[in-house]
Design an enzyme around this catalytic site. Structure first.
Site, PDB file in Angstrom:
ATOM      1  N   LYS A   1      13.521  -2.126  -7.836  1.00 32.73           N
ATOM      2  CA  LYS A   1      14.218  -1.444  -6.729  1.00 32.73           C
ATOM      3  C   LYS A   1      14.575  -2.474  -5.658  1.00 32.73           C
ATOM      4  CE  LYS A   1      12.224   1.193  -3.623  1.00 32.73           C
ATOM      5  NZ  LYS A   1      12.642   0.592  -2.330  1.00 32.73           N
TER       6      LYS A   1
ATOM      7  N   GLN B   1       7.782  -9.491   7.754  1.00 30.76           N
ATOM      8  CA  GLN B   1       9.010  -9.050   7.092  1.00 30.76           C
ATOM      9  C   GLN B   1       9.648  -7.852   7.789  1.00 30.76           C
ATOM     10  OE1 GLN B   1       6.708  -8.366   3.302  1.00 30.76           O
ATOM     11  NE2 GLN B   1       8.188  -6.727   3.002  1.00 30.76           N
TER      12      GLN B   1
ATOM     13  N   LEU C   1       0.555   3.648  -2.192  1.00 32.54           N
ATOM     14  CA  LEU C   1       1.031   3.480  -3.568  1.00 32.54           C
ATOM     15  C   LEU C   1       1.665   4.764  -4.107  1.00 32.54           C
ATOM     16  CD1 LEU C   1      -2.055   1.539  -4.980  1.00 32.54           C
ATOM     17  CD2 LEU C   1       0.007   0.611  -3.902  1.00 32.54           C
TER      18      LEU C   1
ATOM     19  N   GLY D   1       0.808  -1.212   0.000  1.00 37.20           N
ATOM     20  CA  GLY D   1       0.000   0.000   0.000  1.00 37.20           C
ATOM     21  C   GLY D   1       0.842   1.263   0.000  1.00 37.20           C
TER      22      GLY D   1
ATOM     23  N   GLY E   1       5.951   4.165  -8.592  1.00 39.61           N
ATOM     24  CA  GLY E   1       6.613   2.871  -8.797  1.00 39.61           C
ATOM     25  C   GLY E   1       5.581   1.753  -8.867  1.00 39.61           C
ATOM     26  N   HIS E   2       4.645   1.743  -7.897  1.00 38.13           N
ATOM     27  CA  HIS E   2       3.588   0.718  -7.912  1.00 38.13           C
ATOM     28  C   HIS E   2       2.701   0.899  -9.153  1.00 38.13           C
ATOM     29  CE1 HIS E   2       4.217   1.280  -3.435  1.00 38.13           C
ATOM     30  NE2 HIS E   2       4.407  -0.015  -3.561  1.00 38.13           N
TER      31      HIS E   2
ATOM     32  N   MET F   1      11.839   5.895  -6.146  1.00 38.41           N
ATOM     33  CA  MET F   1      10.583   6.065  -5.394  1.00 38.41           C
ATOM     34  C   MET F   1      10.433   4.943  -4.376  1.00 38.41           C
ATOM     35  SD  MET F   1       7.777   7.678  -7.771  1.00 38.41           S
ATOM     36  CE  MET F   1       8.153   9.119  -8.740  1.00 38.41           C
TER      37      MET F   1
HETATM   38  O1  PAF Z   1       7.776  -5.312  -2.157  1.00 38.67           O
HETATM   39  C1  PAF Z   1       6.861  -5.240  -1.318  1.00 38.67           C
HETATM   40  O2  PAF Z   1       6.103  -4.264  -1.260  1.00 38.67           O
HETATM   41  C2  PAF Z   1       6.664  -6.382  -0.343  1.00 38.67           C
HETATM   42  O3  PAF Z   1       7.877  -6.924   0.068  1.00 38.67           O
HETATM   43  C3  PAF Z   1       5.720  -7.484  -0.882  1.00 38.67           C
HETATM   44  C4  PAF Z   1       6.306  -8.183  -2.093  1.00 38.67           C
HETATM   45  C5  PAF Z   1       4.378  -6.873  -1.235  1.00 38.67           C
HETATM   46  C6  PAF Z   1       5.514  -8.542   0.195  1.00 38.67           C
HETATM   47  O4  PAF Z   1       4.964  -8.003   1.352  1.00 38.67           O
END
Ligand code: PAF
Length: 283
Positions: free
Chosen positions: A149, A61, A33, A31, A36-37, A184
């Site tokens: 990235k 993570q 965003l 999220g 880049g997204h 970004m």
């Molecule tokens: O690159 C990310 O935004 C995250 O590491 C991902 C791949 C969505 C996993 O949580």
């Protein structure tokens, strides 16, 4: 566009589209965003019938000392951006559903995950490979795309997909940069105005290094030293790592070739930023 919050509903929806022969494209995100997204979404849109974007800030993570709580979130804004890009489904689960207690199962890719970012963020890639595995089981995509990235993440996920026989084609999309070259990232939001100016040293150093390679320099230590010295001149920077590695094995290279990548992580104040350049254009 619809938003699905329940795992079972997402699975049933994907199953239905699959049974109708529809191709599902997937853009996993955490999220908040940015361009880049959006560039990944735009790259995927023409390649699939049903485009799914997931929004989930994945706790596994993040180390306990990291920025999970602070990580920027704005679902309403993300929703608008996805609608503008013709996304079909946002998958937006909560943490309790994704990791029901007592949660016990993780996916771990060996060798590739204890170097570079994995060395300074132990457990990070285990969290990434676990959540991506879970998302693949839920969204059931034919295609999935990740940003370059996060170079190491893409390498690790490609390996996982091969080793675990996932029937998902992994694609990557190029790094999208601000006008002054900064890659970004949702974390750029943490930078003060002064730190934001200092952060431009990262890409400037990478670009200069790339020029040195184009001009004939092949000694990776010369390149590393140039980048380290250049970044260290800037007051609020602290280098986590600067490495010249093979694009597939992530092993350090001595003699640069067209499979080499310069990857780095640098703190600007307390914000850790990553970036990389591929040296595959050199001949
Ligand atoms: O690159 C990310 O935004 C995250 O590491 C991902 C791949 C969505 C996993 O949580």
């Amino acid at each position: 566009m619809i938003t699905i919050r329940e795992i079972k509903q997402m699975q049933a929806t994907s199953e239905k589209y699959r049974s109708e022969g529809k191709k599902i494209g997937f853009v996993p995100t955490m999220g908040f965003l940015h361009e880049g997204h959006l560039s990944l979404i735009r790259q995927m849109r023409p390649l699939c019938d049903i485009l799914v974007v997931s929004i989930f800030v994945n706790p596994t993570q993040f180390a306990p000392s990291e920025d999970l709580e602070q990580y920027p979130r704005d679902f309403e804004r993300d929703e608008k951006l996805c609608r503008n890009e013709n996304v079909d489904i946002i998958f937006y689960p909560d943490s309790g559903q994704m990791y029901p207690a007592p949660y016990a199962t993780y996916v771990h890719v060996e060798n590739l995950t204890d170097t570079l970012c994995g060395a300074s963020r132990p457990g990070h890639f285990r969290g990434v490979t676990t959540i991506v595995t879970k998302l693949f089981h839920i969204v059931k995509p034919h295609l999935a795309i990740f940003g370059e990235k996060d170079f190491q993440q893409a390498v690790v996920l490609k390996k996982m997909v091969v080793d675990l026989n996932f029937d998902v084609k992994i694609m990557t999309g190029p790094i999208i940069r601000e006008e002054d070259g900064l890659a970004m990232s949702s974390r750029n939001k943490y930078l003060t105005a002064n730190q934001r100016r200092q952060a431009t040293i990262i890409y400037q150093s990478l670009q200069k290094a790339q020029e040195m390679v184009k001009a004939g320099e092949r000694n990776s230590e010369v390149i590393r030293k140039y980048i380290i010295d250049n970044i260290n001149r800037i007051p609020e920077t602290k280098i986590d790592y600067v490495a010249v590695v093979n694009e597939t094995t992530l092993k350090p290279v001595v003699q640069i070739d067209h499979h080499s990548v310069i990857a780095l992580a640098v703190y600007i104040g307390s914000t850790r930023l990553i970036d990389n350049v591929r040296l595959n254009t050199i001949r």
